[in-house]
Design an enzyme around this catalytic site. Structure first.
Site, PDB file in Angstrom:
ATOM      1  N   SER A  95       1.426  -1.173   0.059  1.00 39.91           N
ATOM      2  CA  SER A  95      -0.279  -0.053   0.010  1.00 39.91           C
ATOM      3  C   SER A  95       1.058   1.085  -0.288  1.00 39.91           C
ATOM      4  O   SER A  95       1.893   1.442  -0.510  1.00 39.91           O
ATOM      5  CB  SER A  95      -0.922   0.134   0.934  1.00 39.91           C
ATOM      6  OG  SER A  95      -2.076   1.380   1.075  1.00 39.91           O
ATOM      7  N   ASP A 153      -8.847  -5.257  -6.619  1.00 42.49           N
ATOM      8  CA  ASP A 153      -8.192  -4.253  -5.669  1.00 42.49           C
ATOM      9  C   ASP A 153      -8.425  -3.157  -6.339  1.00 42.49           C
ATOM     10  O   ASP A 153      -7.999  -2.696  -7.097  1.00 42.49           O
ATOM     11  CB  ASP A 153      -6.758  -3.702  -5.400  1.00 42.49           C
ATOM     12  CG  ASP A 153      -6.100  -2.935  -4.934  1.00 42.49           C
ATOM     13  OD1 ASP A 153      -7.386  -1.989  -4.850  1.00 42.49           O
ATOM     14  OD2 ASP A 153      -5.528  -2.242  -4.754  1.00 42.49           O
ATOM     15  N   HIS A 177      -6.771  -5.304  -1.788  1.00 42.12           N
ATOM     16  CA  HIS A 177      -5.870  -4.103  -1.680  1.00 42.12           C
ATOM     17  C   HIS A 177      -5.247  -4.426   0.741  1.00 42.12           C
ATOM     18  O   HIS A 177      -6.678  -4.191   0.926  1.00 42.12           O
ATOM     19  CB  HIS A 177      -6.504  -2.942  -1.087  1.00 42.12           C
ATOM     20  CG  HIS A 177      -5.322  -1.664  -1.224  1.00 42.12           C
ATOM     21  ND1 HIS A 177      -4.112  -1.367  -1.982  1.00 42.12           N
ATOM     22  CD2 HIS A 177      -5.563  -1.362  -0.346  1.00 42.12           C
ATOM     23  CE1 HIS A 177      -3.621  -0.579  -1.417  1.00 42.12           C
ATOM     24  NE2 HIS A 177      -3.720  -0.359  -0.353  1.00 42.12           N
TER      25      HIS A 177
END
Length: 425
Positions: A130, A345, A401
């Site tokens: 991330s 994601d 994610h």
């Protein structure tokens, strides 16, 4: 630097800690605790939800059969300062930037290796996901540059880096969300083509006079308003987690999840009676804020207020908008690199990640092919090279994610094979 005290969690490899790689794991955010990565993503522990829910006692932990510590020793760090149990001894040191966060991580790693010399010869990889896509390449460059000027005993045995669902260039990452919505059938061909034409392929920082583009973006927003962008197949139900938190007596304003990075289009969260992944995060607040737990973890008394899985109140300045230049610098080094994306994601779509990887102008060594887990497709890979620099890009089928939280078995297979050198073979 001494005013910054970074808390960490270290777990030796379950296989062969004397020879297995050492991974420094950076959790995203910025401001998400290493404990989140440890129990919800790639670490050796996970909450036993069946035994913990409604028991009225401290949540129970159990072993994660798909921990990356099966193949590597791992350091999970609470960084930047103000994250998790990390703290500063003076108020000024809480002011952090992207580049300063990387510098703090560098100093931490140097000190950790000096304090744990038996791991100095292990292959070192910097890993994260991330928002770590911003911090990590800066850190890798810092280590690489430091190795070139340090003597043999102080050099870190850096072999490469690993990035999952990485924030890299916000203009690229965010701009590919609308093409991703189209590919995943969240918006129609008509909506997509009209938006692409009127916005000229640019969906962020739109000219305020472009009324047609804004109108199209509003229609797109309506189509995806109730989609959980971290994994588009899962329910969008933040309020359900809030209700669960109240049942435990916790402030729901503290409950954050990976959807916080949706910077382009607003999401509306509605109550739903279905199961919600956000429920899982409640247990980390209860466990990590327990006094006996903090004593057992050697958290220093009097220096922390309430523990948050992700601290959204950091004094943080975003001073790096793109780390593509850092990757371009590193392709001249002898590094082994894995970039992976959960293919469901919508926060950091795989399309954007593939776009900036292509911009590195590496040679394509191996084209798009599947990799398997248990006889089923686990995802797809591409392999790029330049000299001694080797980059494998992998998708994780069904991953969100970030990928390991949603597809733990496949993610362990991916990292195990990549470290062994045959994910792309």
């Amino acid at each position: 630097m001494e005013s910054v005290q970074l808390f960490y969690w270290f777990v030796e490899s379950e296989r062969n800690p004397e020879e297995d790689p050492l991974l420094l794991w950076l959790t995203g955010g910025p401001g998400c605790s290493g404990f989140s990565g440890l129990v919800f993503e790639v670490g050796p522990l996970m909450f036993d939800y069946a035994k913990s829910r409604g028991s009225g006692t401290l949540p129970t932990l159990k072993l994660n059969p798909f921990s990356w510590t099966k193949v590597a020793s791992m350091i999970f760090i609470d960084a930047p300062v103000g994250t998790g149990f990390s703290y500063a001894t003076n108020p000024e040191s809480y002011g952090v930037t992207d580049t300063l966060a990387a510098a703090h991580n560098y100093q931490f790693l140097r000190k950790w290796l000096l304090s744990n010399p038996k791991f100095q010869k292990n292959p070192l990889y910097i890993a994260g996901d991330s928002y770590s896509g911003i911090i990590l390449p800066i850190l890798v460059k810092t280590i690489s540059d430091g190795n070139e000027i340090e003597g043999g005993g102080k050099r870190m045995n850096l072999k490469g880096y690993i990035l999952g669902n990485p924030v890299t260039d916000l203009s690229v990452d965010k701009n590919w969300r609308i093409p991703f919505y189209h590919k995943l059938a969240l918006i129609s061909d008509q909506f997509y083509q009209a938006t692409k034409t009127n916005c000229k392929g640019q969906y962020i920082n739109v000219d305020s006079s472009n009324a047609a583009c804004f109108q199209n973006l509003q229609l797109v927003s309506e189509c995806v308003r109730n989609i959980f962008t971290a994994q588009i197949l899962e329910p969008n139900c933040f309020d359900a987690a809030t209700k669960e938190a109240k049942a435990f007596g916790w402030d729901p304003s503290n409950l954050t999840h990976h959807n916080q990075l949706n910077l382009l289009l607003p999401n509306a969260f509605h109550h739903t009676p279905t199961w919600c992944r956000s429920y899982n995060y409640v247990f980390s607040y209860i466990w990590a804020n327990d006094g006996e737990v903090q004593t057992a973890l050697h958290v220093r008394k009097g220096i922390k207020m309430e523990w948050n899985r992700c601290n959204r109140s950091l004094s943080y300045t975003y001073d790096v908008t793109s780390t593509v230049p850092y990757h371009k610098y590193l392709i001249n080094k002898d590094y082994k690199v894995l970039i992976y994306s959960g293919d469901h994601d919508a926060v950091i779509p795989y399309l954007g990640t593939m776009t900036w990887i292509k911009s590195l102008n590496l040679s394509l060594k191996r084209d798009w092919l599947p990799w398997y887990v248990g006889g089923q497709v686990g995802g797809y890979t591409l392999q790029y090279t330049q000299g001694n620099y080797n980059l494998v890009y992998a998708t994780v089928k069904g991953g969100g994610h970030t990928a390991p939280e949603y597809r733990p078995e496949e993610s362990l297979a991916m990292i195990s094979r990549w470290l062994a050198g045959f994910l792309s073979n």
